[in-house]
Design a protein around this motif. Structure first.
Motif, PDB file in Angstrom:
ATOM      1  N   TRP A 109       0.928  -1.489  -0.018  1.00 24.70           N
ATOM      2  CA  TRP A 109       0.074  -0.311   0.220  1.00 24.70           C
ATOM      3  C   TRP A 109       0.769   1.204  -0.379  1.00 24.70           C
ATOM      4  O   TRP A 109       0.457   2.843   0.340  1.00 24.70           O
ATOM      5  N   GLY A 110       2.164   1.400  -0.366  1.00 25.26           N
ATOM      6  CA  GLY A 110       2.863   2.344  -0.006  1.00 25.26           C
ATOM      7  C   GLY A 110       3.397   3.134   0.685  1.00 25.26           C
ATOM      8  O   GLY A 110       3.185   4.335   0.860  1.00 25.26           O
ATOM      9  N   GLU A 111       2.680   2.809   2.173  1.00 21.47           N
ATOM     10  CA  GLU A 111       3.152   2.940   3.673  1.00 21.47           C
ATOM     11  C   GLU A 111       4.955   3.571   3.460  1.00 21.47           C
ATOM     12  O   GLU A 111       5.841   2.137   4.136  1.00 21.47           O
ATOM     13  N   GLY A 112       5.006   4.300   3.185  1.00 25.56           N
ATOM     14  CA  GLY A 112       6.835   4.618   3.401  1.00 25.56           C
ATOM     15  C   GLY A 112       7.251   5.780   4.017  1.00 25.56           C
ATOM     16  O   GLY A 112       8.493   5.823   4.616  1.00 25.56           O
ATOM     17  N   ILE A 113       6.559   6.306   4.694  1.00 27.93           N
ATOM     18  CA  ILE A 113       6.599   7.553   5.870  1.00 27.93           C
ATOM     19  C   ILE A 113       7.122   6.564   7.136  1.00 27.93           C
ATOM     20  O   ILE A 113       8.270   6.988   7.485  1.00 27.93           O
ATOM     21  N   HIS A 114       5.856   5.607   7.774  1.00 26.14           N
ATOM     22  CA  HIS A 114       6.314   5.194   8.845  1.00 26.14           C
ATOM     23  C   HIS A 114       7.861   3.726   8.649  1.00 26.14           C
ATOM     24  O   HIS A 114       8.649   3.985   9.385  1.00 26.14           O
ATOM     25  N   LYS A 115       7.876   3.242   7.326  1.00 23.85           N
ATOM     26  CA  LYS A 115       8.576   2.700   7.790  1.00 23.85           C
ATOM     27  C   LYS A 115      10.244   3.292   7.734  1.00 23.85           C
ATOM     28  O   LYS A 115      11.318   2.300   7.937  1.00 23.85           O
ATOM     29  N   GLY A 116      10.309   4.420   7.113  1.00 20.62           N
ATOM     30  CA  GLY A 116      10.876   5.286   6.219  1.00 20.62           C
ATOM     31  C   GLY A 116      11.935   5.682   7.713  1.00 20.62           C
ATOM     32  O   GLY A 116      13.238   5.728   7.722  1.00 20.62           O
ATOM     33  N   MET A 117      11.362   6.136   8.043  1.00 23.54           N
ATOM     34  CA  MET A 117      11.719   7.041  10.011  1.00 23.54           C
ATOM     35  C   MET A 117      12.001   5.421  11.025  1.00 23.54           C
ATOM     36  O   MET A 117      13.078   5.550  11.994  1.00 23.54           O
ATOM     37  N   LYS A 118      11.203   4.505  10.240  1.00 24.16           N
ATOM     38  CA  LYS A 118      11.813   2.785  11.301  1.00 24.16           C
ATOM     39  C   LYS A 118      13.356   2.408  11.003  1.00 24.16           C
ATOM     40  O   LYS A 118      13.987   2.762  11.835  1.00 24.16           O
ATOM     41  N   SER A 119      13.212   2.946   9.583  1.00 22.83           N
ATOM     42  CA  SER A 119      14.422   2.491   9.343  1.00 22.83           C
ATOM     43  C   SER A 119      15.712   3.374   9.536  1.00 22.83           C
ATOM     44  O   SER A 119      16.689   2.769  10.191  1.00 22.83           O
ATOM     45  N   ALA A 120      15.634   4.386   9.732  1.00 24.96           N
ATOM     46  CA  ALA A 120      15.824   5.487  10.797  1.00 24.96           C
ATOM     47  C   ALA A 120      16.709   5.814  11.816  1.00 24.96           C
ATOM     48  O   ALA A 120      17.814   5.732  12.066  1.00 24.96           O
ATOM     49  N   ARG A 121      16.008   5.320  12.366  1.00 24.24           N
ATOM     50  CA  ARG A 121      16.250   4.946  14.052  1.00 24.24           C
ATOM     51  C   ARG A 121      16.468   3.490  14.278  1.00 24.24           C
ATOM     52  O   ARG A 121      17.625   3.555  14.876  1.00 24.24           O
TER      53      ARG A 121
END
Ligand SMILES: Cc1cc2nc3c(=O)[nH]c(=O)nc-3n(C[C@H](O)[C@H](O)[C@H](O)COP(=O)(O)OP(=O)(O)OC[C@H]3O[C@@H](n4cnc5c(N)ncnc54)[C@H](O)[C@@H]3O)c2cc1C
Length: 411
Positions: A296-308
């Motif tokens: 579903w293209g949810e990239g914001i949360h995933k990207g921020m989790k990867s950042a963390r």
């Protein structure tokens, strides 16, 4: 004097800016290089519908001021049916959200250099990255370099860490509209909903959406992966903009709607299995990996989790007395990524491919099945649980599965 930091981050998207926030909070010297100019930031990178969920807001301390609207439901729509599930969410004002992340990082000590286009890595005599070159011949050095430039990935590509393939590139466009009939009698009530529509006539090999931002305002867009699936259903010569205009022209919900001036967002992301995401003194995060959820293209949360996960890894390595930052020491990042950021990515990619392979009629059936299935079947299938995926498949799907196997398993 050498311009040197603990961590150099390329890109001030959700991933890069969050990584800077986390590192600055732990008192590391961190600099973020962002290609856009500060006075108009974000312009080209203001690309996202920015639908998200409370878990993201609370984990990352995102304030209510950047929320355009709160939603109660997620609606899945097919050409002739729909399925509604209660799942509270929020639609963010993406530009304000990006500016918040920058401001908050700065308050904690992160440094930002706008108008700074990163072009390539600076390597030491052993071929290990020690900094980046930007704006032609400018240089900045770091103990660790993080590529968070999204699909641009100049450093990750140069280091051969990622290979973002055009065949896997999803492109999207969206209008912010007013005068939308959000509770049209022929459709689900979308006044407090994020709606995703599976319909190859609108978005061949992809999906379209209406995300409520108010009583009669919404973000309206579509995306698809430019692969064989898209070509199978596509109309010759039609562009992504053309598809969106055609939908807006013929869907009665937009009969009296207009695009709000200059509120057009567009962008791309790669939907593929990540390979490597780090090497000596280097980490790739966010859409550079890519971390975006394929379905579903949810990239914001995933990207921020990867950042963390990246920030935690750097912290762990730099607090160790040996301060080792070689690939082996940084490998903990990949383990965290697969465990916490995007578990079961392979199954989810498989589900995505299967979903976009299905014809329109199957989508109607899919909605009927969802209504009859146990409440959490979709959620579990969504998490890549095979038993729940199987519950949504039918005997009549055998030809579909055979086609899938031919294309993806090479048999
Ligand atoms: C149309 C569309 C709709 C979307 N809707 C949603 C949604 O509803 N919900 C959701 O969760 N996700 C959504 N996404 C996905 C989400 O926006 C992305 O996954 C997310 O923005 C990725 O964050 P990132 O920080 O990894 O990369 P990006 O957001 O791509 O940020 C990269 C940053 O790096 C900068 N940059 C690029 N190249 C360079 C360079 N060479 N040097 C320096 N800086 C550079 C860019 O200007 C940008 O600021 C959507 C995406 C699109 C395109």
């Amino acid at each position: 004097m050498v311009d040197r930091y603990d961590v150099v981050i390329a890109g001030a998207g959700p991933a890069g800016a969050q990584c800077a926030r986390d590192l600055a909070t732990r008192d590391y010297d961190v600099v973020v290089l962002e290609t856009e100019q500060e006075d108009e930031f974000p312009r080209q990178s203001n690309k996202s519908t920015a639908g998200t969920f409370p878990s993201m807001m609370s984990s990352f301390g995102v304030p209510d001021d950047v929320v355009m609207s709160y939603t109660d439901d997620v609606v899945l729509e097919s050409p002739n049916s729909h399925y509604k599930s209660y799942q509270p969410g929020a639609v963010l004002e993406f530009a304000e959200f990006k500016r918040f992340l920058v401001a908050d990082g700065r308050e904690n000590g992160a440094e930002y250099r706008f108008d700074s286009r990163v072009s390539r890595p600076i390597l030491d005599d052993d071929g290990v990255i020690e900094g980046v070159r930007y704006n032609g011949d400018e240089e900045v050095y770091g103990e660790v370099v993080v590529d968070a430039t999204g699909p641009a990935a100049p450093i990750a590509s140069a280091l051969d860490v990622v290979d973002l393939e055009r065949e896997n590139q999803a492109i999207g466009i969206e209008y912010e509209m007013e005068g939308v009939e959000m509770n049209h009698p022929e459709y689900a009530d979308l006044r407090r909903a994020m709606m995703l529509r599976l319909d190859h006539d609108i978005a061949p090999g992809g999906y379209s959406w209406i995300f409520a931002t108010g009583e009669d305002t919404a973000k309206v867009g579509l995306c698809y992966i430019q692969n064989d699936r898209h070509r199978e259903f596509a109309q010759e010569g039609q562009t992504v903009d053309g598809y969106l205009d055609a939908w807006v022209d013929r869907d009665p919900r937009f009969a009296d709607a207009e695009t709000i001036d200059e509120k057009v967002h567009r962008g791309s992301a790669h939907i593929q299995m990540p390979d490597e995401m780090h090497t000596d003194r280097f980490l790739a995060i966010g859409d550079t990996v890519p971390s975006i959820d394929p379905l579903w293209g949810e990239g914001i949360h995933k990207g921020m989790k990867s950042a963390r996960a990246a920030a935690a890894t750097v912290d762990r390595c730099l607090t160790d007395s040996e301060r080792r930052l070689d690939a082996e020491s940084l490998a903990v990042y990949e383990r965290l990524w697969h465990r916490d950021v995007a578990p079961r990515m392979k199954s989810r990619l498989m589900l995505t491919r299967l979903l976009y392979l299905a014809p329109n009629e199957r989508y109607d059936q899919f909605m009927r099945d969802l209504r009859q299935a146990e409440e959490n079947t979709l959620e579990k299938a969504n998490q890549g649980e095979k038993a729940s995926m199987a519950k949504l498949l039918h005997l009549s799907d055998v030809p579909l599965l055979a086609k899938f196997a031919r294309e993806h398993l090479g048999s």
